[in-house]
Enzyme design. Structure first.
Site, PDB file in Angstrom:
ATOM      1  CG  LEU A 116      -2.078  -0.945   1.278  1.00  0.00           C
ATOM      2  CD1 LEU A 116      -2.787  -0.849   2.623  1.00  0.00           C
ATOM      3  CD2 LEU A 116      -3.054  -0.665   0.146  1.00  0.00           C
ATOM      4  CG  ASP A 117       1.212   5.822  -1.722  1.00  0.00           C
ATOM      5  OD1 ASP A 117       2.212   5.898  -2.452  1.00  0.00           O
ATOM      6  OD2 ASP A 117       0.765   6.772  -1.053  1.00  0.00           O
ATOM      7  CB  ALA A 118       4.049   6.054   2.292  1.00  0.00           C
TER       8      ALA A 118
END
Length: 270
Positions: A116-118
């Site tokens: 998942l993106d930060a």
């Protein structure tokens, strides 16, 4: 004549199916025998017909009523509600907060399934089952994910229709499997809540889709991954998957795993 004659009959190979399934917590040996009589158990896709069936728990695949059974008790499956600001890696070279803090309480060495993106929060699976992780994160597998996005502006019915009808991005056409506008009264007139269901594993796909239709993402959370639902798990917390959830996840992976899935190909991210 010897005093201690030995039996030259070789020992039967494998372990009785009843014993294996009882150890896996499916049911007692007697109940498992009834399942066999009723034709409810399959080994490697074939219905078991004999009560004396023996299997190799390390290599044979068993399902009951179509649901895969976890036989290897050394495998661990954990759900994490990843908070924002954390990168989806076990060790970040740039010193940013990573996933190690969420695996310290588990004896096994766990890894994340996909990424998942930060700045995206939500459901992430941690496991030491490398084969399952590679299959579920493989781009061609296309596991269904559900996201809730808070976006800029008032989203219209026409925009929802465009998301499901599809359009072109720089890396090819894209469309949501489902899209719906949620109650916007809670977030104000200048923003909207949109639920998107899609199976694409392309990089930052939800953010790029919403930006393309004129509604950049403000906040993004993944609520569902395949058969798993985030539920009420607080941000930054973990829990082990239930027996039912493990069965559903293993069933999904066994039925639909891509033939070309290899460890180096896992790219799913948002």
């Amino acid at each position: 004549m010897t005093d201690n004659p030995t039996d030259s009959t070789p020992a039967p190979e494998g372990v009785r199916l009843q014993k294996v399934l009882a150890a896996a917590g499916v049911a007692s040996r007697r109940v498992v025998e009834q399942y066999i009589v009723e034709g409810r158990i399959r080994v490697n896709g074939e219905v078991v017909e004999e009560l004396g069936r023996r299997i190799d728990p390390e290599t044979d695949l068993v399902d009951v009523d179509g649901t895969a059974i976890q036989l290897d008790v050394s495998k661990r499956y954990v759900m994490l509600n990843k908070p924002t600001g954390v990168v989806s890696t076990m060790k970040d070279e740039n010193g940013r907060p990573d996933l190690r803090r969420f695996t310290e309480d588990w004896e096994e060495r766990l890894y994340n399934v996909g990424r998942l993106d930060a700045e995206t929060s939500g459901l992430l699976i941690l496991t030491n089952d490398g084969e399952l992780a590679h299959v579920l994160a493989h781009p061609s597998f296309g596991v269904t994910k559900v996201y809730i996005a808070k976006v800029e502006g008032a989203v219209t019915a026409q925009t929802i229709a465009k998301l499901t009808k599809g359009f072109d991005l720089d890396d090819g056409p894209i469309k949501a499997d489902k899209a719906r506008l949620l109650d916007v009264s809670k977030v104000g007139a200048e923003s909207s809540l949109v639920e998107l269901t899609l199976h694409s594993g392309r990089n930052r796909i939800v953010r790029r889709m919403m930006a393309a239709v004129g509604h950049p993402v403000v906040e993004l959370v993944r609520r569902q991954f395949g058969p798993l639902h985030l539920g009420t798990l607080p941000a930054g917390k973990t829990r082990e998957l239930s027996k039912i959830e493990r069965g559903a996840l293993l069933t999904l992976a066994r039925h639909d795993s891509p033939a070309d899935a290899t460890p180096g190909d896992a790219q799913e991210t948002e």
